[in-house]
Design an enzyme around this catalytic site. Sequence first.
Site, PDB file in Angstrom:
ATOM      1  CD  GLN A 122       3.394  -3.801  -6.159  1.00  0.00           C
ATOM      2  OE1 GLN A 122       3.147  -2.638  -5.884  1.00  0.00           O
ATOM      3  NE2 GLN A 122       2.455  -4.733  -6.171  1.00  0.00           N
ATOM      4  N   GLY A 164      -5.118  -5.726   3.063  1.00  0.00           N
ATOM      5  CA  GLY A 164      -4.701  -4.335   2.933  1.00  0.00           C
ATOM      6  C   GLY A 164      -5.377  -3.475   3.974  1.00  0.00           C
ATOM      7  NE  ARG A 165      -9.369  -1.297   0.896  1.00  0.00           N
ATOM      8  CZ  ARG A 165     -10.417  -1.379   0.092  1.00  0.00           C
ATOM      9  NH1 ARG A 165     -11.096  -0.290  -0.181  1.00  0.00           N
ATOM     10  NH2 ARG A 165     -10.772  -2.527  -0.447  1.00  0.00           N
ATOM     11  CE  LYS A 205      -2.175  -6.543  -4.522  1.00  0.00           C
ATOM     12  NZ  LYS A 205      -2.628  -5.219  -4.934  1.00  0.00           N
ATOM     13  CG  ASN A 265      -5.758  -8.060  -2.054  1.00  0.00           C
ATOM     14  OD1 ASN A 265      -5.718  -7.213  -2.942  1.00  0.00           O
ATOM     15  ND2 ASN A 265      -5.830  -7.752  -0.801  1.00  0.00           N
ATOM     16  N   GLY A 266      -8.736  -8.907  -1.216  1.00  0.00           N
ATOM     17  CA  GLY A 266      -9.904  -8.056  -1.392  1.00  0.00           C
ATOM     18  C   GLY A 266     -10.963  -8.323  -0.349  1.00  0.00           C
ATOM     19  CB  CYS A 320      -1.411   0.436  -9.681  1.00  0.00           C
ATOM     20  SG  CYS A 320      -1.661   2.143  -9.135  1.00  0.00           S
ATOM     21  CG  MET A 355      -2.066  -1.039   1.103  1.00  0.00           C
ATOM     22  SD  MET A 355      -3.272  -0.907   2.423  1.00  0.00           S
ATOM     23  CE  MET A 355      -2.362  -1.581   3.805  1.00  0.00           C
ATOM     24  CB  ALA A 356       1.649   3.578  -2.763  1.00  0.00           C
TER      25      ALA A 356
HETATM   26  C1  LIG Z   1      -3.735   3.410   0.034  1.00  0.00           C
HETATM   27  C2  LIG Z   1      -3.529   2.216  -0.852  1.00  0.00           C
HETATM   28  C3  LIG Z   1      -2.348   2.060  -1.532  1.00  0.00           C
HETATM   29  C4  LIG Z   1      -2.144   0.955  -2.369  1.00  0.00           C
HETATM   30  N1  LIG Z   1      -0.948   0.801  -2.996  1.00  0.00           N
HETATM   31  C5  LIG Z   1      -0.715  -0.333  -3.714  1.00  0.00           C
HETATM   32  C6  LIG Z   1       0.568  -0.583  -4.276  1.00  0.00           C
HETATM   33  O1  LIG Z   1       1.517   0.200  -4.126  1.00  0.00           O
HETATM   34  N2  LIG Z   1       0.727  -1.727  -4.993  1.00  0.00           N
HETATM   35  C7  LIG Z   1      -0.307  -2.631  -5.179  1.00  0.00           C
HETATM   36  O2  LIG Z   1      -0.113  -3.659  -5.831  1.00  0.00           O
HETATM   37  N3  LIG Z   1      -1.511  -2.420  -4.628  1.00  0.00           N
HETATM   38  C8  LIG Z   1      -1.725  -1.308  -3.900  1.00  0.00           C
HETATM   39  N4  LIG Z   1      -2.945  -1.132  -3.300  1.00  0.00           N
HETATM   40  C9  LIG Z   1      -3.985  -2.195  -3.403  1.00  0.00           C
HETATM   41  C10 LIG Z   1      -3.909  -3.149  -2.209  1.00  0.00           C
HETATM   42  O3  LIG Z   1      -2.686  -3.863  -2.224  1.00  0.00           O
HETATM   43  C11 LIG Z   1      -5.074  -4.145  -2.237  1.00  0.00           C
HETATM   44  O4  LIG Z   1      -5.024  -4.844  -3.451  1.00  0.00           O
HETATM   45  C12 LIG Z   1      -6.446  -3.481  -2.129  1.00  0.00           C
HETATM   46  O5  LIG Z   1      -6.451  -2.509  -1.102  1.00  0.00           O
HETATM   47  C13 LIG Z   1      -7.553  -4.524  -1.855  1.00  0.00           C
HETATM   48  O6  LIG Z   1      -7.302  -5.224  -0.668  1.00  0.00           O
HETATM   49  P1  LIG Z   1      -8.089  -4.878   0.724  1.00  0.00           P
HETATM   50  O7  LIG Z   1      -9.576  -4.995   0.444  1.00  0.00           O
HETATM   51  O8  LIG Z   1      -7.590  -5.898   1.690  1.00  0.00           O
HETATM   52  O9  LIG Z   1      -7.710  -3.470   1.087  1.00  0.00           O
HETATM   53  C14 LIG Z   1      -3.173  -0.014  -2.504  1.00  0.00           C
HETATM   54  C15 LIG Z   1      -4.365   0.150  -1.805  1.00  0.00           C
HETATM   55  C16 LIG Z   1      -4.565   1.233  -0.986  1.00  0.00           C
HETATM   56  C17 LIG Z   1      -5.856   1.364  -0.232  1.00  0.00           C
END
Ligand SMILES: Cc1cc2nc3c(=O)[nH]c(=O)nc-3n(C[C@H](O)[C@H](O)[C@H](O)COP(=O)(O)O)c2cc1C
Length: 329
Positions: free
Chosen positions: A72, A227-228, A142, A203-204, A102, A19-20
């Site tokens: 990544q 993630g979140r 991914k 994921n998700g 992304c 998560m960037a």
């Molecule tokens: C703030 C934020 C930054 C993210 N940055 C990246 C990233 O740098 N690379 C990536 O592959 N996914 C990124 N994602 C996606 C997450 O890795 C993940 O796929 C997405 O949030 C869904 O998973 P979750 O429902 O568990 O949050 C980002 C998501 C969020 C919310």
Amino acid sequence: MNVNIGNVSIKKTAVLAPMASVADRAYRLMCKKYGASYLVSEMVSAKGICYSDRKTAELCTVTDEERPMAVQLFGSEPDFMAEAVKIVLQYNPDIIDINMGCPVPKVVNTGAGSALMKNIRLASEITESAVKSAGNVPVTVKIRSGWDSEHINAVEMAKALESAGASAVAIHGRTRQQMYSGKADWNIIREVKSAVKIPVISNGDVTDLKSCIDMYGQTGCDLVMIGRGSYGNPFIFREIDSYFSGEVYTPPTVSEKMNVMLEHIRLIISMSEKTEALAMHEARKHASWYMNGYYGSAKFRGRCYQLSSYAEAEALAEEFIVLQKSRES
Ligand SMILES: Cc1cc2nc3c(=O)[nH]c(=O)nc-3n(C[C@H](O)[C@H](O)[C@H](O)COP(=O)(O)O)c2cc1C
């Protein structure tokens, strides 16, 4: 139980999503301490690395406490990807992951991230060239479920990436069009899992132990990625780890939660090259997440966005604890 991605062994519990601007080193270390079994860096531009972008070293560094960890990369040109992988190898990542999910226009408009879901041939070429450059370091990718609801092609994409030499795929069950809204489609993840032999990271929408168990059950995936659901909540990894280890899990009290929040803020400050006041800007959102879901938290969360010193965070945490305890009695 462990899952092997190439030569890297990962405990089959839950892993932290990249998560960037959120999952930086401080965040990753907190999640690791509480049981995340694998970490992924924030995404780094392959082209940026080749032009030795100033932030590269910080983004690519893997400390021993974070292992096993992936760096990544995102990019749309096989040659730059190959070159970037060689540079990243100097930082000794356990795995190199390529971002093909992304959705943000800044990335998609360069043909990278989820734009690659529309160009499976190029996605395969990028993967092949990364794999060639990476030697015995596994390369993973991914992806999303597809570009939009008319083009759900994760199965075809995953098969092509497997043939291109990917050692695992992580799939976020949303299309690019959905960005981060709507529901993640776990069925497509199950279809991907049955179509490839390499490990599938699912994921998700995993937000607690129950959704993690459901995700494993419904998709048959090898690893679940969160993630979140870990915002202000590194404990989610402990709860999941305890379950799979057959240990009893006790949720943190509000005082424990505030102590962990302060520990996280101290890490952010100590790892920042900026002044304490500027590092606190970074810490504000995290502090507000730790206070989520409690009585009166809306007001406190607003106050988190005013914090400009560690001492203020300590005082706010103390006030928060007193308020919550007064509700208990
Ligand atoms: C703030 C934020 C930054 C993210 N940055 C990246 C990233 O740098 N690379 C990536 O592959 N996914 C990124 N994602 C996606 C997450 O890795 C993940 O796929 C997405 O949030 C869904 O998973 P979750 O429902 O568990 O949050 C980002 C998501 C969020 C919310």
